[in-house]
Structures are given as structure tokens and as C-alpha cells.
Motif scaffolding. Sequence first.
Motif, PDB file in Angstrom:
ATOM      1  N   TYR A 189      15.372  28.002 -14.617  1.00 24.41           N
ATOM      2  CA  TYR A 189      14.382  28.136 -15.687  1.00 24.41           C
ATOM      3  C   TYR A 189      14.991  27.810 -17.046  1.00 24.41           C
ATOM      4  O   TYR A 189      14.351  27.173 -17.890  1.00 24.41           O
ATOM      5  N   TYR A 190      16.244  28.225 -17.272  1.00 23.76           N
ATOM      6  CA  TYR A 190      16.918  27.857 -18.511  1.00 23.76           C
ATOM      7  C   TYR A 190      17.131  26.344 -18.572  1.00 23.76           C
ATOM      8  O   TYR A 190      16.985  25.731 -19.641  1.00 23.76           O
ATOM      9  N   ALA A 191      17.487  25.737 -17.436  1.00 21.17           N
ATOM     10  CA  ALA A 191      17.647  24.281 -17.401  1.00 21.17           C
ATOM     11  C   ALA A 191      16.317  23.597 -17.695  1.00 21.17           C
ATOM     12  O   ALA A 191      16.255  22.607 -18.439  1.00 21.17           O
ATOM     13  N   TRP A 192      15.253  24.120 -17.100  1.00 20.26           N
ATOM     14  CA  TRP A 192      13.919  23.562 -17.339  1.00 20.26           C
ATOM     15  C   TRP A 192      13.543  23.658 -18.810  1.00 20.26           C
ATOM     16  O   TRP A 192      13.048  22.686 -19.407  1.00 20.26           O
ATOM     17  N   ALA A 193      13.797  24.802 -19.431  1.00 16.19           N
ATOM     18  CA  ALA A 193      13.450  24.983 -20.843  1.00 16.19           C
ATOM     19  C   ALA A 193      14.231  24.015 -21.720  1.00 16.19           C
ATOM     20  O   ALA A 193      13.707  23.491 -22.709  1.00 16.19           O
ATOM     21  N   GLY A 194      15.493  23.761 -21.378  1.00 16.78           N
ATOM     22  CA  GLY A 194      16.269  22.785 -22.130  1.00 16.78           C
ATOM     23  C   GLY A 194      15.689  21.388 -21.993  1.00 16.78           C
ATOM     24  O   GLY A 194      15.596  20.639 -22.980  1.00 16.78           O
ATOM     25  N   ALA A 195      15.301  21.014 -20.779  1.00 19.49           N
ATOM     26  CA  ALA A 195      14.713  19.693 -20.563  1.00 19.49           C
ATOM     27  C   ALA A 195      13.401  19.550 -21.324  1.00 19.49           C
ATOM     28  O   ALA A 195      13.108  18.487 -21.894  1.00 19.49           O
ATOM     29  N   VAL A 196      12.609  20.621 -21.354  1.00 20.14           N
ATOM     30  CA  VAL A 196      11.353  20.581 -22.109  1.00 20.14           C
ATOM     31  C   VAL A 196      11.628  20.412 -23.602  1.00 20.14           C
ATOM     32  O   VAL A 196      10.948  19.648 -24.292  1.00 20.14           O
ATOM     33  N   MET A 197      12.646  21.104 -24.120  1.00 24.30           N
ATOM     34  CA  MET A 197      12.975  20.981 -25.539  1.00 24.30           C
ATOM     35  C   MET A 197      13.424  19.559 -25.880  1.00 24.30           C
ATOM     36  O   MET A 197      13.083  19.033 -26.945  1.00 24.30           O
ATOM     37  N   LEU A 198      14.172  18.944 -24.984  1.00 25.71           N
ATOM     38  CA  LEU A 198      14.599  17.569 -25.230  1.00 25.71           C
ATOM     39  C   LEU A 198      13.387  16.647 -25.357  1.00 25.71           C
ATOM     40  O   LEU A 198      13.364  15.743 -26.207  1.00 25.71           O
ATOM     41  N   ARG A 199      12.382  16.859 -24.533  1.00 25.45           N
ATOM     42  CA  ARG A 199      11.168  16.046 -24.626  1.00 25.45           C
ATOM     43  C   ARG A 199      10.357  16.385 -25.871  1.00 25.45           C
ATOM     44  O   ARG A 199       9.819  15.511 -26.546  1.00 25.45           O
ATOM     45  N   ASP A 200      10.292  17.684 -26.163  1.00 27.59           N
ATOM     46  CA  ASP A 200       9.418  18.153 -27.241  1.00 27.59           C
ATOM     47  C   ASP A 200      10.002  17.894 -28.622  1.00 27.59           C
ATOM     48  O   ASP A 200       9.270  17.570 -29.563  1.00 27.59           O
ATOM     49  N   ARG A 201      11.329  18.020 -28.761  1.00 37.07           N
ATOM     50  CA  ARG A 201      11.939  17.950 -30.088  1.00 37.07           C
ATOM     51  C   ARG A 201      12.792  16.711 -30.297  1.00 37.07           C
ATOM     52  O   ARG A 201      13.386  16.525 -31.350  1.00 37.07           O
ATOM     53  N   GLY A 202      12.860  15.849 -29.292  1.00 44.29           N
ATOM     54  CA  GLY A 202      13.594  14.603 -29.441  1.00 44.29           C
ATOM     55  C   GLY A 202      12.800  13.592 -30.257  1.00 44.29           C
ATOM     56  O   GLY A 202      11.647  13.825 -30.627  1.00 44.29           O
ATOM     57  N   PRO A 203      13.396  12.440 -30.578  1.00 44.05           N
ATOM     58  CA  PRO A 203      12.703  11.419 -31.378  1.00 44.05           C
ATOM     59  C   PRO A 203      11.433  10.926 -30.689  1.00 44.05           C
ATOM     60  O   PRO A 203      11.455  10.547 -29.521  1.00 44.05           O
ATOM     61  N   ARG A 204      10.327  10.986 -31.424  1.00 44.53           N
ATOM     62  CA  ARG A 204       9.055  10.496 -30.905  1.00 44.53           C
ATOM     63  C   ARG A 204       8.313   9.790 -32.027  1.00 44.53           C
ATOM     64  O   ARG A 204       8.203  10.327 -33.135  1.00 44.53           O
ATOM     65  N   PRO A 205       7.777   8.589 -31.758  1.00 43.17           N
ATOM     66  CA  PRO A 205       7.082   7.860 -32.825  1.00 43.17           C
ATOM     67  C   PRO A 205       5.826   8.556 -33.324  1.00 43.17           C
ATOM     68  O   PRO A 205       5.407   8.360 -34.466  1.00 43.17           O
ATOM     69  N   ASP A 206       5.212   9.397 -32.454  1.00 35.20           N
ATOM     70  CA  ASP A 206       3.972  10.060 -32.851  1.00 35.20           C
ATOM     71  C   ASP A 206       4.215  11.404 -33.514  1.00 35.20           C
ATOM     72  O   ASP A 206       3.277  12.085 -33.919  1.00 35.20           O
ATOM     73  N   ARG A 207       5.507  11.833 -33.616  1.00 36.15           N
ATOM     74  CA  ARG A 207       5.776  13.146 -34.183  1.00 36.15           C
ATOM     75  C   ARG A 207       7.132  13.126 -34.902  1.00 36.15           C
ATOM     76  O   ARG A 207       8.170  13.387 -34.302  1.00 36.15           O
ATOM     77  N   PRO A 208       7.124  12.798 -36.195  1.00 35.55           N
ATOM     78  CA  PRO A 208       8.378  12.763 -36.939  1.00 35.55           C
ATOM     79  C   PRO A 208       8.950  14.171 -37.137  1.00 35.55           C
ATOM     80  O   PRO A 208       8.270  15.174 -36.939  1.00 35.55           O
ATOM     81  N   GLY A 209      10.225  14.231 -37.535  1.00 38.16           N
ATOM     82  CA  GLY A 209      10.830  15.512 -37.841  1.00 38.16           C
ATOM     83  C   GLY A 209      11.442  16.209 -36.657  1.00 38.16           C
ATOM     84  O   GLY A 209      11.481  17.440 -36.605  1.00 38.16           O
ATOM     85  N   GLY A 210      11.925  15.451 -35.671  1.00 40.20           N
ATOM     86  CA  GLY A 210      12.557  16.067 -34.518  1.00 40.20           C
ATOM     87  C   GLY A 210      13.963  16.536 -34.846  1.00 40.20           C
ATOM     88  O   GLY A 210      14.409  16.551 -35.994  1.00 40.20           O
ATOM     89  N   MET A 211      14.689  16.928 -33.823  1.00 39.33           N
ATOM     90  CA  MET A 211      16.043  17.422 -34.000  1.00 39.33           C
ATOM     91  C   MET A 211      17.000  16.290 -34.374  1.00 39.33           C
ATOM     92  O   MET A 211      16.759  15.120 -34.066  1.00 39.33           O
ATOM     93  N   THR A 212      18.104  16.667 -34.997  1.00 40.37           N
ATOM     94  CA  THR A 212      19.149  15.713 -35.307  1.00 40.37           C
ATOM     95  C   THR A 212      19.925  15.387 -34.023  1.00 40.37           C
ATOM     96  O   THR A 212      19.802  16.084 -33.002  1.00 40.37           O
ATOM     97  N   ALA A 213      20.735  14.334 -34.084  1.00 40.22           N
ATOM     98  CA  ALA A 213      21.533  13.947 -32.924  1.00 40.22           C
ATOM     99  C   ALA A 213      22.477  15.083 -32.508  1.00 40.22           C
ATOM    100  O   ALA A 213      22.681  15.333 -31.313  1.00 40.22           O
ATOM    101  N   ARG A 214      23.034  15.787 -33.490  1.00 43.40           N
ATOM    102  CA  ARG A 214      23.928  16.896 -33.169  1.00 43.40           C
ATOM    103  C   ARG A 214      23.183  18.029 -32.480  1.00 43.40           C
ATOM    104  O   ARG A 214      23.677  18.610 -31.499  1.00 43.40           O
ATOM    105  N   GLU A 215      21.993  18.351 -32.982  1.00 39.25           N
ATOM    106  CA  GLU A 215      21.200  19.418 -32.368  1.00 39.25           C
ATOM    107  C   GLU A 215      20.783  19.041 -30.949  1.00 39.25           C
ATOM    108  O   GLU A 215      20.827  19.880 -30.038  1.00 39.25           O
ATOM    109  N   LEU A 216      20.392  17.792 -30.762  1.00 38.44           N
ATOM    110  CA  LEU A 216      20.012  17.341 -29.423  1.00 38.44           C
ATOM    111  C   LEU A 216      21.199  17.396 -28.470  1.00 38.44           C
ATOM    112  O   LEU A 216      21.034  17.676 -27.280  1.00 38.44           O
ATOM    113  N   GLY A 217      22.398  17.133 -28.998  1.00 42.45           N
ATOM    114  CA  GLY A 217      23.590  17.241 -28.170  1.00 42.45           C
ATOM    115  C   GLY A 217      23.797  18.655 -27.650  1.00 42.45           C
ATOM    116  O   GLY A 217      24.195  18.853 -26.492  1.00 42.45           O
TER     117      GLY A 217
END
Length: 291
Positions: free
Chosen positions: A246-274
Motif C-alpha cells: 500500500y505504501y508502494a502504491w501510494a508512492g506510485a500514485v503520487m508520482l502520477r499525480d504530482r509529476g510533470p503534466r501539461p494539463d496541471r502546472p506546479g508539480g514537484m521538483t526533480a529532487r522531490e520526485l526523486g
Amino acid sequence: MDEEQLNPNAILASLGFERPRSSERVSGGRDTAIFRVELGGELHALRVFRPGEDVVARREAQVMRAAGEGGVPVPRVCAEGRWRDRAALLLSWCPGRPMAEELAARPWRAWPLGVLFGRCQAAIHGSPSPEALRAAGRAWIDWAGPGEEALAARLRGTAPREDPLVHLDYHPLNVMTDGERVTGVLDWTNARAGDPRADHARTLTILRLDSGTAGPLALAALRAFEAGWRSGYRRIAGRPSDMAPYYAWAGAVMLRDRGPRPDRPGGMTARELGRVRAWTERWKKRAERGG
């Protein structure tokens, strides 16, 4: 239509209400526009959805009604309707301020605030979900995205529950408090019928990995808040088990949700995504070992 051209007076008229005594655009809605309006001497929140989100708005209203019937403090749905190509909800106004702001203003109360936060989440998980959510089955598992089939299989192997109500965006910005009690849980867009462990894992991942550039004192308060949250939750719902996938799943969801997306600016920085990737891979390995 541009967001700046939204007219709360016209939107309220389409819902059957007269011109409000006052109206003000407020922050807090990532996917909706929110106005604070005064009608009949009472404050309300007017939520205006993006074009084409009628189903989202209708489902959110159903979820809030179900949560309220289960004793969860939620905004009361006063009216539903449509203005032009946008769905709109008129909700009762929750007093107080977001838990995150209360924690920042009174960090010495981090533990009791966390306890309130945890007890409220346990109350959500003790509420049955509406039929409209149960029909979707285990669709929440697929939020991890393509390429996560092995993780999805591990989650299904934990015999996940399917009936409880889970918020799936439960964090201190979406919970209102007056400092002594929770006065409202907001933003039910992600709510599903699912396993409470997924909601618990997502909350922890947000607390640990999405705290921005908080200084040492703020981080200390956040860790005390987290400890209070765990304690408050366990007093009612017990200790969650088999959490690694479940923790792994939540991390994967965050990567999708807060990673770079053209329809949603203001995602995480490269360091945070790391940091999120490292968290996700660590828990995947523990899930593989059965830890």
C-alpha cells in the motif's frame, strides 16, 4: 470560458438563489473554482467545476451525503445544478481553518491536532460507501498506472476490502478545524469504495513527501502531528497490517499525480520526485519480501 469570467451571482441564480449579500473568490480548489458567498445571513461555499465534470460533481455530492449520514463532519449539500457548461454545488461553509494552517499557527498543539485528524479518518473508514462507488469495484488499484501490474497483483493478494468509504486525498489542507474539533472534511473528488489501508498509506505519503521546503521546527511539528494521527486512528480502527504494497502504491500514485503534466502546472521538483521514487522502490522491495 476563462476562469476569471465566472460570475457567482449568475451561477447562484441558475441554482435558484437571489443575489448574495457578498461573494468572494477563495483559494483552495485545485480542480474547482470556490467562492465564499453570504445568503440569508449564512456563509456558503459555491464550488464551480470544470466543463464536462457533471458526473464528478454529482458523485461528490452523493459521497458527502453518505459521509454525513455516517457521522463524518462534511459540508451540507444545499443545492446542485448547472451553469452553462459547468456543474455547481452550493455547500454549507465549514468554520475554522485548514488543519495545516492551525498546525503552522499553533505547532505546540501538533499532537492533539494529529489525534483529531486520525480519529476523523477512522470515522470515514467506518462509514459505508454509497452504491455508486461500490459499483466501481477495485478501480482504485489501477491509479498506480501502467507498468505496475506486479504491484497491483500484490495488492489484490492482500484481500482488500471493497465496501468502506475512503477519501484518498486526506491531508491537512483538506480538513477544517476550529482548534478543538474537526469541523469539515473537504474535496471528496477522489473518494472511492476501497480498502482503508490505501487511504492510510496515501495520507502518510503526503505527510512524509509533500511537505515542501519546511524548516526544522515545522518538520518537527509535522512529525509530532503524524504521531498523533497514528495514535488517534489506531484508538478507533486498530493498527493497519500488511502495509508495504500500500505504501508502494501510494508512492506510485503520487508520482502520477504530482509529476510533470501539461494539463496541471506546479508539480514537484526533480529532487522531490526523486524522493518519491526512492520511497516507492523501497516499499516495493519490502512487499516482494513480504515485509
